[in-house]
Design a protein around this motif. Structure first.
Motif, PDB file in Angstrom:
ATOM      1  N   THR A 204      13.538   1.781 -82.667  1.00 48.58           N
ATOM      2  CA  THR A 204      12.196   1.217 -82.762  1.00 48.58           C
ATOM      3  C   THR A 204      11.214   2.242 -83.292  1.00 48.58           C
ATOM      4  O   THR A 204      10.380   1.949 -84.165  1.00 48.58           O
ATOM      5  CB  THR A 204      11.734   0.705 -81.382  1.00 48.58           C
ATOM      6  N   ALA A 205      11.308   3.474 -82.784  1.00 47.33           N
ATOM      7  CA  ALA A 205      10.422   4.544 -83.243  1.00 47.33           C
ATOM      8  C   ALA A 205      10.653   4.862 -84.714  1.00 47.33           C
ATOM      9  O   ALA A 205       9.703   5.068 -85.481  1.00 47.33           O
ATOM     10  CB  ALA A 205      10.630   5.793 -82.389  1.00 47.33           C
TER      11      ALA A 205
ATOM     12  N   ARG B 294       7.702  -3.691 -81.086  1.00 46.44           N
ATOM     13  CA  ARG B 294       8.585  -4.204 -80.044  1.00 46.44           C
ATOM     14  C   ARG B 294      10.025  -3.842 -80.401  1.00 46.44           C
ATOM     15  O   ARG B 294      10.324  -3.434 -81.526  1.00 46.44           O
ATOM     16  CB  ARG B 294       8.407  -5.715 -79.896  1.00 46.44           C
ATOM     17  N   SER B 295      10.923  -4.014 -79.461  1.00 49.97           N
ATOM     18  CA  SER B 295      12.304  -3.565 -79.668  1.00 49.97           C
ATOM     19  C   SER B 295      13.178  -4.561 -80.423  1.00 49.97           C
ATOM     20  O   SER B 295      14.311  -4.245 -80.780  1.00 49.97           O
ATOM     21  CB  SER B 295      12.958  -3.259 -78.316  1.00 49.97           C
TER      22      SER B 295
ATOM     23  N   ALA C 289      14.834  -3.366 -83.778  1.00 46.22           N
ATOM     24  CA  ALA C 289      15.940  -2.424 -83.598  1.00 46.22           C
ATOM     25  C   ALA C 289      17.175  -3.113 -83.048  1.00 46.22           C
ATOM     26  O   ALA C 289      18.305  -2.836 -83.466  1.00 46.22           O
ATOM     27  CB  ALA C 289      15.512  -1.275 -82.678  1.00 46.22           C
ATOM     28  N   ARG C 290      16.965  -4.034 -82.111  1.00 47.27           N
ATOM     29  CA  ARG C 290      18.108  -4.754 -81.536  1.00 47.27           C
ATOM     30  C   ARG C 290      18.784  -5.648 -82.574  1.00 47.27           C
ATOM     31  O   ARG C 290      20.017  -5.746 -82.628  1.00 47.27           O
ATOM     32  CB  ARG C 290      17.669  -5.561 -80.320  1.00 47.27           C
TER      33      ARG C 290
ATOM     34  N   GLU D 168      20.399   3.356 -80.760  1.00 50.44           N
ATOM     35  CA  GLU D 168      19.695   3.221 -79.480  1.00 50.44           C
ATOM     36  C   GLU D 168      18.362   2.530 -79.725  1.00 50.44           C
ATOM     37  O   GLU D 168      17.630   2.859 -80.664  1.00 50.44           O
ATOM     38  CB  GLU D 168      19.488   4.599 -78.860  1.00 50.44           C
ATOM     39  N   ALA D 169      18.025   1.533 -78.904  1.00 52.28           N
ATOM     40  CA  ALA D 169      16.867   0.671 -79.170  1.00 52.28           C
ATOM     41  C   ALA D 169      15.563   1.451 -79.251  1.00 52.28           C
ATOM     42  O   ALA D 169      14.739   1.208 -80.140  1.00 52.28           O
ATOM     43  CB  ALA D 169      16.767  -0.417 -78.096  1.00 52.28           C
ATOM     44  N   ARG D 170      15.345   2.399 -78.340  1.00 56.03           N
ATOM     45  CA  ARG D 170      14.069   3.111 -78.332  1.00 56.03           C
ATOM     46  C   ARG D 170      13.918   3.987 -79.572  1.00 56.03           C
ATOM     47  O   ARG D 170      12.862   3.959 -80.234  1.00 56.03           O
ATOM     48  CB  ARG D 170      13.945   3.965 -77.071  1.00 56.03           C
ATOM     49  N   THR D 171      14.937   4.747 -79.908  1.00 51.32           N
ATOM     50  CA  THR D 171      14.848   5.613 -81.081  1.00 51.32           C
ATOM     51  C   THR D 171      14.846   4.786 -82.366  1.00 51.32           C
ATOM     52  O   THR D 171      14.183   5.144 -83.343  1.00 51.32           O
ATOM     53  CB  THR D 171      15.999   6.636 -81.109  1.00 51.32           C
TER      54      THR D 171
ATOM     55  N   ARG E 264       9.101   2.109 -86.875  1.00 51.57           N
ATOM     56  CA  ARG E 264       7.641   2.200 -86.958  1.00 51.57           C
ATOM     57  C   ARG E 264       7.213   3.352 -87.871  1.00 51.57           C
ATOM     58  O   ARG E 264       6.267   3.209 -88.664  1.00 51.57           O
ATOM     59  CB  ARG E 264       7.045   2.389 -85.564  1.00 51.57           C
TER      60      ARG E 264
ATOM     61  N   ALA F 250       2.035  -0.384 -81.992  1.00 52.98           N
ATOM     62  CA  ALA F 250       3.346  -0.214 -81.350  1.00 52.98           C
ATOM     63  C   ALA F 250       4.298  -1.348 -81.720  1.00 52.98           C
ATOM     64  O   ALA F 250       3.903  -2.517 -81.756  1.00 52.98           O
ATOM     65  CB  ALA F 250       3.172  -0.134 -79.843  1.00 52.98           C
TER      66      ALA F 250
END
Length: 222
Positions: free
Chosen positions: A194-195, A129-130, A133-134, A189-192, A198, A127
């Motif tokens: 980050t995904a 971390r964010s 992306a940030r 967007e940080a979550r998308t 990865r 996994a």
């Protein structure tokens, strides 16, 4: 100095091959995001990137700055200490953004640490971390995914096993492969974001695993 040293030392400990999807001249201030699975992989990745004409600053665990000689070299060359699990952790992203704004490339590890497994088997990225992306969002930088396999054959496991691996690697000379993927722009967007990062690094890792032909790594490719 650090990248040059890696280029000299890595061929002594393993057989490094590199493939790349880079088809453009990268703009100044690009982020390179790699999977992290061994204490040896920064040297492997830096050596591979240097062969492509890239010498980034590295975001690495702050403890390395306490190592004699190495710590001074890291500080002198502008590499970025990461104080994990502390209030100072965010400072590393600020320093990385400053380096990017100054036109330097930055190499970081999206996972933010080494995997918990103890054997030498290669595995896909865990996994993220964010922070990656940030950083991409605030800097506007492109992200280049980097996947590698083989560094765990040089150093992995307990302290004793890591030492034994390093000492025997010049004889064994395990094969290491680094694959550099095509640059991408992460979603804001940080979550998308980050995904997406990865996924891209995982694709690059799979390409590296296929290049090496590691039978144990092949189990993760289905």
């Amino acid at each position: 100095m650090l990248t040059r040293a890696a280029s000299v030392l890595v061929p002594l400990f393993g057989r490094l091959t590199v493939t790349s999807e880079l088809r453009m001249r990268l703009p100044a201030g690009t982020i390179f995001a790699a999977n992290h699975d061994s204490l040896a992989d920064p040297a492997v990745v830096l050596s591979a990137l240097r062969s492509l004409g890239v010498e980034p600053v590295v975001m690495a665990a702050a403890g390395l700055w306490r190592v004699p000689v190495l710590g001074r070299a890291l500080a002198r060359e502008g590499h970025i200490p990461v104080h994990r699990r502390s209030a100072r952790a965010a400072h590393a992203l600020d320093a990385a953004a400053e380096a990017l704004a100054g036109g330097r490339h930055v190499l970081l590890y999206g996972e933010g640490g080494l995997p918990g497994r103890r054997d030498a088997t290669p595995g896909p990225p865990e996994a993220f971390r964010s922070g990656l992306a940030r950083l991409a969002q605030t800097s506007g930088a492109l992200v280049v995914p980097v996947g590698h396999v083989g560094a765990r054959r040089i150093s992995s496991g307990s302290t004793a096993k890591q030492l034994a691996g390093v000492l025997t690697a010049p004889v064994r000379r395990p094969r290491c492969h680094v694959h550099v993927g095509a640059p991408l722009r992460l979603p804001t967007e940080a979550r998308t974001g980050t995904a997406a990062a990865r996924r891209a690094v995982t694709v690059a890792w799979r390409t590296a695993a296929r290049a090496v032909g590691d039978q144990e790594a092949q189990l993760h490719l289905v």
